[in-house]
Scaffold this active site. Structure first.
Site, PDB file in Angstrom:
ATOM      1  N   CYS A 146     -13.361  11.982  10.996  1.00 42.35           N
ATOM      2  CA  CYS A 146     -12.629  12.144   9.742  1.00 42.35           C
ATOM      3  C   CYS A 146     -13.541  11.678   8.616  1.00 42.35           C
ATOM      4  CB  CYS A 146     -11.359  11.293   9.720  1.00 42.35           C
ATOM      5  SG  CYS A 146     -10.584  11.036  11.328  1.00 42.35           S
ATOM      6  N   GLU A 208      -5.792  12.628  -0.122  1.00 43.55           N
ATOM      7  CA  GLU A 208      -6.710  13.684   0.283  1.00 43.55           C
ATOM      8  C   GLU A 208      -6.026  15.037   0.440  1.00 43.55           C
ATOM      9  OE1 GLU A 208      -9.781  11.112   3.073  1.00 43.55           O
ATOM     10  OE2 GLU A 208      -8.117  12.147   4.064  1.00 43.55           O
TER      11      GLU A 208
END
Length: 291
Positions: A146, A208
């Site tokens: 990630c 995000e």
């Protein structure tokens, strides 16, 4: 009790990875690969700290004295891509500012990110436990990798999600030592995007637009201890057991918020497509899921 002992399935520590974990990338099936993309240039070399970043490091020394040196450098060196809620690029800012909850709340800073889900040829998912030195969500379990595409030419390419794919390839090497040849950019299948916000503690957090990338490859692993504490391949049933332990409040089995959102909303049905070899049928890149 160690973290590894809490699971009924085998785990792999950084300095004692079993040889069986690695195998040739040639075993990957072509049925998982999306249409071929044009060759790309290697990611641009990292530049020295800008004047602004250097000044920021100096000004925040007293406030962030406990921050790991590697993570501190990345916080000010890396420039994240700022986007609006429709994922249109609106600017860029340091990784430091993009993860400060004060900035996120006051300025609604939203940045582009990606989450890689790598399966081996047995359709087991590779998980990682983030290192204890990570600024956000240290020692939590999460998907394979990630991170963020950076504000650089090779990672801003919108066509075929190529910029994000380039970034994913770069970070798989940085974090897990997976060489580019084992994870060609045209083998990543972008399945969707989600927008989420998640505080990590009183200071740091995430906000995000996260690209969800799936890939099926057998790869060689050499994790970077600055990024990763532990890794583990899990079957679908083993992941369900992991989630049960997290839900029961086991302090040693925490899951990252973005990974949990994917597990709860998408992962199991997408896993079906992985096993059937129909993963491209699950793709929906038009929708941004607000979770």
């Amino acid at each position: 009790m160690s973290t590894a002992s809490l699971f009924s399935f085998p785990s792999f520590h950084l300095r004692s990875l079993l040889p069986s974990l690695s195998s040739s990338s040639s075993s990957s099936s072509s049925r998982f690969a999306p249409p071929r993309l044009s060759p790309i240039r290697s990611p641009a070399p990292r530049t020295q700290l800008s004047v602004r970043a250097f000044s920021a490091v100096t000004m925040t020394d007293s406030n962030d004295a406990g921050m790991d040196a590697v993570q501190r450098r990345l916080m000010f060196e890396d420039e994240c891509i700022l986007v609006d809620e429709n994922d249109r690029v609106v600017g860029h800012d340091t990784k430091y500012n993009c993860h400060l909850m004060e900035k996120i709340e006051a300025e609604n800073l939203l940045h582009r990110a990606f989450s890689v889900f790598l399966f081996n040829s047995k359709y087991e998912l590779l998980l990682q436990q983030r290192s204890k030195t990570k600024v956000t969500f240290p020692l939590v379990w999460t998907n394979t990798c990630c991170s963020h595409p950076l504000y650089r030419e090779s990672e801003l390419i919108e066509e075929n999600v190529l910029g994000v794919r380039n970034a994913a390839q770069r970070k798989l090497f940085d974090e897990l030592g997976i060489v580019a040849e084992d994870v060609p950019v045209d083998e990543f299948t972008p399945l969707g995007r989600m927008l989420y916000k998640a505080p990590s503690d009183g200071k740091w957090g995430e906000h995000e637009v996260d690209y969800l990338l799936f890939i099926v490859r057998d790869v060689k692993l050499q994790p970077n201890p600055d990024e990763v504490a532990e890794i583990k391949y899990v079957s679908r049933e083993e992941l369900k057991e992991l989630v049960k332990k997290a839900d029961a409040g086991d302090e040693a089995v925490k899951l990252s918020p973005w990974f949990r959102l994917v597990v709860d909303n998408f992962l199991m049905k997408w896993w079906d497509h992985v096993e059937k070899g129909t993963i491209t049928e699950a793709a929906d890149m038009k929708t941004i899921h607000k979770l």
